[in-house]
Scaffold this motif. Structure first.
Motif, PDB file in Angstrom:
ATOM      1  N   SER A   1      71.693 -15.578  83.082  1.00  0.00           N
ATOM      2  CA  SER A   1      70.786 -16.714  82.940  1.00  0.00           C
ATOM      3  C   SER A   1      70.399 -17.227  84.308  1.00  0.00           C
ATOM      4  N   ASN A   2      71.325 -17.873  85.007  1.00  0.00           N
ATOM      5  CA  ASN A   2      70.962 -18.500  86.278  1.00  0.00           C
ATOM      6  C   ASN A   2      71.829 -18.027  87.435  1.00  0.00           C
TER       7      ASN A   2
ATOM      8  N   GLU B   1      67.505 -20.773  79.731  1.00  0.00           N
ATOM      9  CA  GLU B   1      67.836 -19.665  80.619  1.00  0.00           C
ATOM     10  C   GLU B   1      66.579 -19.297  81.412  1.00  0.00           C
TER      11      GLU B   1
ATOM     12  N   HIS C   1      66.188 -17.821  84.230  1.00  0.00           N
ATOM     13  CA  HIS C   1      66.234 -16.617  85.066  1.00  0.00           C
ATOM     14  C   HIS C   1      65.504 -16.885  86.386  1.00  0.00           C
TER      15      HIS C   1
ATOM     16  N   SER D   1      67.035 -23.069  88.329  1.00  0.00           N
ATOM     17  CA  SER D   1      67.030 -23.967  87.168  1.00  0.00           C
ATOM     18  C   SER D   1      66.692 -25.408  87.535  1.00  0.00           C
TER      19      SER D   1
END
Length: 506
Positions: free
Chosen positions: A8-9, A225, A227, A230
């Motif tokens: 995700s991050n 998420e 990517h 964030s």
């Protein structure tokens, strides 16, 4: 052995990333498409009941379909040469998620490439099953649609990178009404319970914005998420749309959404496009009503007390988009500026054609109209309800594409891209995003005995005899910079090249 992760991050910390707000209107686009599977032509399906035999189920077919993928990548979860993700989702749904695209046009081309890849895998599974089962008449069908004959729904998810300055409250108030009414030109159409509807997904959506995905499906999923960094962005996960066969319909549903999101970002910086006036109560209820209103007569009561049609709401969004372009055209990159101008022009013309019930013009690219004309024509010639349902599914069958391809070959439905361009896109990552880096990494990895892993935001490799991997973070989706750590990862792959490399099957 390659390993795939769904990050995700992950990536560099705040020490290496700027937190300066992004005030541009650039965006990353992506499309996730889940496909349905079925098998026909099995003798065992009709003769085997008395012997306790069962027909091939979707899970078995999907497993055979992904055998070439597993042979290449040791997993049913991998990335294709163009940087897109290919995997087998829950419920035996083959799924393809396009690589990061900087323009809608790139996203649509990547989506078409995924359709072509999935069809090829389905054909391979069909040949293998015919031989193994001893049934030459067996056919594997793969559907780019959103519901099966048992009433299960699966999705086509749109992804838009959106600035954090746009709140979920503003999305619910200003973006949801657009999504609810967009189906009049973006719906794929469905013949269900003896009734034709504009949208395949409308009946399966309950909420507007939430984290649910199955029991109570929202129009926008809040799974956060991005990517990407964030602190600057969220990935807007839109799951309300239908899977379109028409490339123009896919392009229009995403280009119009992009322009609305640009306006919301501009509003967060102090501008006013008066999009809040379209806020409505019970949007899910109204979406279902619009889906059954083929003549566009249904009036939607807005929160302010006014009743308007879906066409009127879309026209107001189109007018606002035209105003946005007058104010900000110079801030858009040339290709996106040109696409936006074309979109507004087609948007306005399409709404006039909807108002005039000009089905012939709309059928050239609006899926639900093209399919409606096909089915209603068959019914007029005496076709049964079962035949109408059969035509509905056949329109979306990409493996045995006898209906939609015929419409295209006869000039009734227009394609945006040639088959040569689509095939090239299976192996070429889109330009101008980190997908370029992932694509190059994958090409090197598949020619090397080194162990490697990949996900949306990082790439790793380790020599075959070592356990410690070298990792490159690619957190910025707009960056194509070959950093020193990226070069280091690629050097591991180049240094470990063997005499018997894994060939790029996909």
């Amino acid at each position: 052995m390659p390993q795939l992760r769904d990050s995700s991050n992950s990536g560099p910390t705040s020490r290496t990333l700027s937190v300066t707000p992004d005030t541009s209107f650039e965006r990353i686009f992506g499309i996730e498409t889940e496909y349905g599977l079925s098998v026909t032509g099995e003798k065992s399906a009709t003769e085997g009941a008395k012997h306790g035999e069962t027909k091939l189920d979707a899970a078995r077919v999907a497993s055979v379909m992904f055998e070439p993928v597993v042979a290449q990548s040791r997993s049913t979860n991998t990335y294709a040469d163009n940087g897109s993700r290919l995997y087998l989702d829950v419920g035996a749904h083959p799924e393809y998620a396009t690589a990061e695209a900087r323009t809608v046009s790139d996203a649509v081309l990547l989506d078409a490439a995924g359709e072509n890849l999935m069809a090829a895998l389905a054909h391979g599974a069909e040949r293998a099953l015919q031989e193994r089962e001893g049934e030459p008449d067996l056919r594997v069908h793969m559907y780019k649609n959103n519901a099966d004959s048992q009433g299960h729904s699966f999705g086509c998810h749109e992804n838009y990178l959106v600035r954090r300055s746009v709140s979920l409250r503003e999305l619910e108030k200003c973006f949801i009404p657009f999504l609810v009414t967009r189906q009049i030109f973006a719906g794929a159409g469905t013949f269900r319970d003896g009734e034709y509807q504009i949208s395949q997904r409308a009946d399966f959506l309950d909420d507007t914005i939430s984290s649910a995905t199955t029991r109570s499906r929202p129009m926008i999923n809040t799974r956060d998420e991005p990517h990407a960094d964030s602190r600057l962005y969220r990935r807007l996960h839109v799951i309300v749309g239908d899977s379109n066969r028409s490339q123009r319909a896919t392009w229009m549903k995403m280009m119009t959404a992009h322009l609305v999101l640009c306006m919301l970002e501009a509003q967060s910086r102090g501008e006013d496009y008066r999009l809040g006036v379209f806020a409505m109560n019970e949007p899910g209820f109204h979406m279902k009503k619009i889906s059954r209103d083929l003549d566009f007569r249904y009036r939607i009561p807005l929160s302010g007390g006014v009743e308007v049609s879906a066409i009127q709401i879309q026209r107001e969004y189109c007018d606002a988009a035209e105003l946005f372009l007058q104010r900000h055209a110079d801030e858009l990159k040339p290709d996106m500026r040109e696409d936006a101008a074309v979109c507004v022009q087609l948007w306005r013309r399409t709404l006039s054609q909807c108002e005039a019930r000009d089905w012939t013009a709309l059928a050239s690219w609006v899926d639900w109209v093209a399919k409606y004309q096909l089915i209603s024509g068959a019914v007029r010639r005496g076709a049964s309800e079962a035949k109408g349902l059969q035509l509905d599914f056949a329109y979306h069958d990409i493996a045995h594409d006898t209906v939609f391809s015929a419409l295209q070959s006869r000039g009734f439905v227009q394609a945006l891209y040639s088959m040569d361009a689509v095939r090239r896109a299976r192996h070429e990552a889109p330009r101008g995003t980190r997908a370029e880096l992932r694509g190059e990494f994958l090409r090197l990895a598949r020619q090397s005995p080194a162990r490697w892993s990949a996900d949306w935001t990082s790439l790793s490799a380790a020599p075959a005899q070592e356990t410690r991997a070298v990792t490159a973070h690619i957190l910025d989706p707009f960056s194509v910079e070959k950093t020193s750590e990226y070069e280091a990862v690629c050097a591991v792959l180049r240094g470990g090249r063997g005499e018997d490399p894994m060939l790029p099957l996909i």
